[in-house]
Design a protein around this motif. Structure first.
Motif, PDB file in Angstrom:
ATOM      1  N   ALA A  65       8.444   3.917  -2.924  1.00  0.00           N
ATOM      2  CA  ALA A  65       7.748   3.378  -1.747  1.00  0.00           C
ATOM      3  C   ALA A  65       8.143   4.110  -0.471  1.00  0.00           C
ATOM      4  O   ALA A  65       7.599   3.810   0.602  1.00  0.00           O
ATOM      5  CB  ALA A  65       8.063   1.897  -1.600  1.00  0.00           C
ATOM      6  N   ALA A  66       9.115   5.035  -0.575  1.00  0.00           N
ATOM      7  CA  ALA A  66       9.593   5.812   0.573  1.00  0.00           C
ATOM      8  C   ALA A  66      10.148   4.902   1.670  1.00  0.00           C
ATOM      9  O   ALA A  66       9.841   5.057   2.863  1.00  0.00           O
ATOM     10  CB  ALA A  66       8.472   6.703   1.123  1.00  0.00           C
ATOM     11  N   ILE A  67      10.967   3.928   1.263  1.00  0.00           N
ATOM     12  CA  ILE A  67      11.626   3.050   2.226  1.00  0.00           C
ATOM     13  C   ILE A  67      13.123   3.057   1.941  1.00  0.00           C
ATOM     14  O   ILE A  67      13.543   3.341   0.820  1.00  0.00           O
ATOM     15  CB  ILE A  67      11.079   1.606   2.165  1.00  0.00           C
ATOM     16  N   PRO A  68      13.959   2.771   2.942  1.00  0.00           N
ATOM     17  CA  PRO A  68      15.411   2.739   2.701  1.00  0.00           C
ATOM     18  C   PRO A  68      15.798   1.584   1.788  1.00  0.00           C
ATOM     19  O   PRO A  68      15.094   0.566   1.707  1.00  0.00           O
ATOM     20  CB  PRO A  68      15.999   2.580   4.093  1.00  0.00           C
ATOM     21  N   ASP A  69      16.935   1.727   1.107  1.00  0.00           N
ATOM     22  CA  ASP A  69      17.391   0.688   0.180  1.00  0.00           C
ATOM     23  C   ASP A  69      17.550  -0.660   0.858  1.00  0.00           C
ATOM     24  O   ASP A  69      17.220  -1.709   0.290  1.00  0.00           O
ATOM     25  CB  ASP A  69      18.725   1.104  -0.457  1.00  0.00           C
ATOM     26  N   LEU A  86       8.609  -5.830  -6.593  1.00  0.00           N
ATOM     27  CA  LEU A  86       8.186  -4.532  -7.119  1.00  0.00           C
ATOM     28  C   LEU A  86       6.663  -4.385  -7.072  1.00  0.00           C
ATOM     29  O   LEU A  86       6.142  -3.305  -6.793  1.00  0.00           O
ATOM     30  CB  LEU A  86       8.678  -4.362  -8.554  1.00  0.00           C
ATOM     31  N   SER A  87       5.953  -5.469  -7.349  1.00  0.00           N
ATOM     32  CA  SER A  87       4.487  -5.401  -7.350  1.00  0.00           C
ATOM     33  C   SER A  87       3.920  -5.261  -5.939  1.00  0.00           C
ATOM     34  O   SER A  87       2.829  -4.732  -5.755  1.00  0.00           O
ATOM     35  CB  SER A  87       3.898  -6.634  -8.031  1.00  0.00           C
ATOM     36  N   LEU A  88       4.686  -5.723  -4.937  1.00  0.00           N
ATOM     37  CA  LEU A  88       4.219  -5.667  -3.554  1.00  0.00           C
ATOM     38  C   LEU A  88       4.658  -4.401  -2.824  1.00  0.00           C
ATOM     39  O   LEU A  88       3.905  -3.842  -2.035  1.00  0.00           O
ATOM     40  CB  LEU A  88       4.725  -6.897  -2.790  1.00  0.00           C
ATOM     41  N   VAL A  89       5.877  -3.973  -3.084  1.00  0.00           N
ATOM     42  CA  VAL A  89       6.446  -2.859  -2.318  1.00  0.00           C
ATOM     43  C   VAL A  89       5.965  -1.503  -2.829  1.00  0.00           C
ATOM     44  O   VAL A  89       5.598  -0.625  -2.044  1.00  0.00           O
ATOM     45  CB  VAL A  89       7.994  -2.918  -2.352  1.00  0.00           C
ATOM     46  N   VAL A  90       5.969  -1.313  -4.139  1.00  0.00           N
ATOM     47  CA  VAL A  90       5.538  -0.027  -4.702  1.00  0.00           C
ATOM     48  C   VAL A  90       4.017   0.089  -4.542  1.00  0.00           C
ATOM     49  O   VAL A  90       3.290  -0.852  -4.880  1.00  0.00           O
ATOM     50  CB  VAL A  90       5.935   0.075  -6.185  1.00  0.00           C
ATOM     51  N   PRO A  91       3.523   1.218  -4.028  1.00  0.00           N
ATOM     52  CA  PRO A  91       2.073   1.361  -3.848  1.00  0.00           C
ATOM     53  C   PRO A  91       1.319   1.097  -5.139  1.00  0.00           C
ATOM     54  O   PRO A  91       1.775   1.472  -6.229  1.00  0.00           O
ATOM     55  CB  PRO A  91       1.928   2.836  -3.414  1.00  0.00           C
ATOM     56  N   PRO A  92       0.153   0.420  -5.055  1.00  0.00           N
ATOM     57  CA  PRO A  92      -0.609   0.088  -6.257  1.00  0.00           C
ATOM     58  C   PRO A  92      -1.072   1.332  -6.999  1.00  0.00           C
ATOM     59  O   PRO A  92      -1.388   2.355  -6.387  1.00  0.00           O
ATOM     60  CB  PRO A  92      -1.791  -0.731  -5.723  1.00  0.00           C
TER      61      PRO A  92
END
Length: 531
Positions: A65-69, A86-92
């Motif tokens: 998702a290219a976001i910090p931990d 995981l379903s919300l943060v990772v791009p669909p």
């Protein structure tokens, strides 16, 4: 797999029983047998062992998702559910092909456990890029071992029965015990030929209503209408002897094969057509019942070695006779069933098969005095059973009553808190409590229940405002709040810093009238153990 994900979301979006049954019945009608078998497996509460460490999933998701931990972790703590995060943060992703549920489980998910970390990441990332959010949510529930949805095994049974036309009793029986999802299993599950279930089929258990420990039993009627037995702390079960075979079922609908060889050997002395209801107890040859902690040493073991058989022998304490000479006698009054049970076991003397003795007494006061001695014999209290009552199905008010002894209680200080799950995922509802050992607070128990919604919100606010340190999802708080805890039993434990493990701890009340220094000492808890 899309149909299974749709079923999950359909079940999760309604609280109406008929709508849940209809959704499952529709799924089973259209699903191939192997998919239906896996769906049954998951809906009945079974899970895949965790396939990939959660820590790795969190790291990979943050990078994908290219976001910090820290931002992923904050999102996770806000949502409270890893699969949903995981379903919300990772791009669909984009759906490539709709493979079957069984293909997903057997060819894509289960192999993950055997892969090295680099290959695991490649496969998981591939899954993310090939699944839209609603489907990914269900897949990640399966991968993390956190799959659960708002249906009981009983509802699943009703749905399969409705779709297949096979009796719910037969479906329920076939779902008991240990089974593995397969095409053959599901075809056997819905087979209209029911002969396979007859020999080993148990009866639904009769359950007891609790008596308020403060009010006592007077409101349930005159004592002369009842008999009393010890309420043992063991494993409830039925011993079945039919067709020269023995079957032992737990109340949790588990067929306990090869777990209790002493009881199986004893049951060989019973005549065919016998079904006993009773309790599996750890007990010595002289009849002394051992604490439940000893029985726990044998629970869950597939095989039992000679050393353990010697150290923790077990006995089946029978307290009811459900089938006699092949005849279902549950409709007969308890007194009649008891008389036949006494005669049956009198003719079948065996050290590992005994009849539970009736507790002498004619009045509630007499039994109240005996009940106070419960812990001396490692019992939880008394069972009260109407003499004229049949053996009912489930928890029917008026048939059986359990009159337990008052629990142990102690005042303890809240020192750690963690967010709950499900509807409580955004609130700190899981607490760790401590007792004083000199000037140090020593943790000894965790409790999750006992406060009402208003109190939970108040404690949640306190935790947020008084956090001293954070250890992952756990917060250390300033020791301020005192709660009265109740628990059913104590045992020594080398795994606990306090040296003591408590059984069924829960919060009785929030002691607003006490300061942290007023909480009990660890030594007082140890005195309870010695007593």
């Amino acid at each position: 797999m899309i149909r299974f994900a749709e079923l999950y979301h359909a079940l999760d979006s309604t609280t109406k029983t008929n709508e849940k049954i209809a959704a499952m019945s529709s799924y089973f009608a259209a699903a191939p047998p192997l998919d239906a078998a896996w769906a049954t497996y998951f809906l009945c509460g079974n899970k895949l062992s965790r396939l990939v460490p959660n820590k790795l999933l969190r790291i990979w998701a943050a990078e994908e998702a290219a976001i910090p931990d820290w931002l992923f972790d904050e999102s996770y703590h806000a949502v409270g559910d890893l699969a949903e995060t995981l379903s919300l943060v990772v791009p669909p992703g984009e759906m490539v092909a709709d493979e079957s549920l069984s293909t997903w489980v057997e060819e894509r998910l289960q192999p993950l456990r055997r892969l090295d970390e680099k290959t695991q990441r490649e496969r998981v990332t591939e899954i993310w890029r090939e699944t839209p959010s609603p489907l990914r949510f269900v897949v990640m529930k399966l991968i993390t071992g956190a799959f659960r949805v708002g249906v009981s095994k009983r509802l699943v049974t009703r749905a399969i029965a409705q779709q297949s036309g096979v009796s719910a009793d037969v479906v329920s029986h076939r779902l008991m015990g240990n089974w593995k999802p397969s095409k053959h299993f599901f075809e056997s599950l819905v087979d209209p030929d029911v002969q396979d279930t007859l020999a080993s089929q148990p009866y639904p258990f009769c359950l007891a209503h609790p008596i308020n420990v403060d009010d006592g039993p007077r409101e349930i009627g005159d004592a002369s209408a009842f008999v009393a037995e010890w309420k043992w702390d063991g494993i409830r079960g039925q011993v079945i002897r039919r067709a020269d075979q023995t079957f032992i079922w737990s109340r949790g609908e588990e067929l306990m094969e090869n777990r209790w060889p002493e009881i199986e050997a004893a049951a060989e002395h019973l005549p065919d057509g016998t079904v006993l209801d009773g309790e599996i107890l750890a007990a010595l040859a002289d009849g002394t019942v051992l604490p439940f902690a000893q029985l726990q040493r044998r629970i869950g073991r597939k095989t039992v070695g000679k050393k353990l058989l010697t150290e923790v022998p077990v006995v089946f304490h029978a307290f009811d006779l459900l089938e006699h000479n092949g005849e279902d006698i549950r409709d007969q009054p308890f007194d009649d069933r008891r008389g036949q049970l006494e005669q049956l076991l009198g003719d079948c003397e065996h050290p590992h098969l005994k009849i539970t003795e009736l507790v002498a007494g004619e009045t509630w006061d007499e039994w109240a005095g005996v009940r106070e001695l419960s812990r001396d014999v490692n019992a939880e209290g008394l069972m009260l059973k109407r003499k004229d009552a049949p053996y009912d199905v489930g928890r029917v008010r008026g048939t059986w009553w359990k009159w337990k002894v008052k629990p142990y209680t102690i005042d303890a200080v809240l020192i750690y808190a963690q967010k709950g799950h499900g509807k409580r995922a955004s609130l700190f509802t899981d607490y760790t409590f401590a007792l004083w050992d000199g000037d140090q607070l020593v943790p000894f128990a965790k409790a999750y229940s006992g406060l009402d919604d208003k109190e939970i919100r108040q404690v949640d606010r306190f935790v947020r405002q008084n956090t001293k340190d954070t250890f992952g999802p756990v917060r250390s708080v300033t020791p301020t709040l005192v709660m009265e805890l109740a628990f059913e039993g104590l045992q020594r434990s080398k795994r606990h810093k306090s040296g003591v493990a408590t059984r069924f701890p829960r919060i009785l009340r929030w002691r607003h009238d006490k300061q942290p220094e007023d909480a009990n000492q660890l030594g007082e808890l140890l005195e309870m153990l010695d007593d």
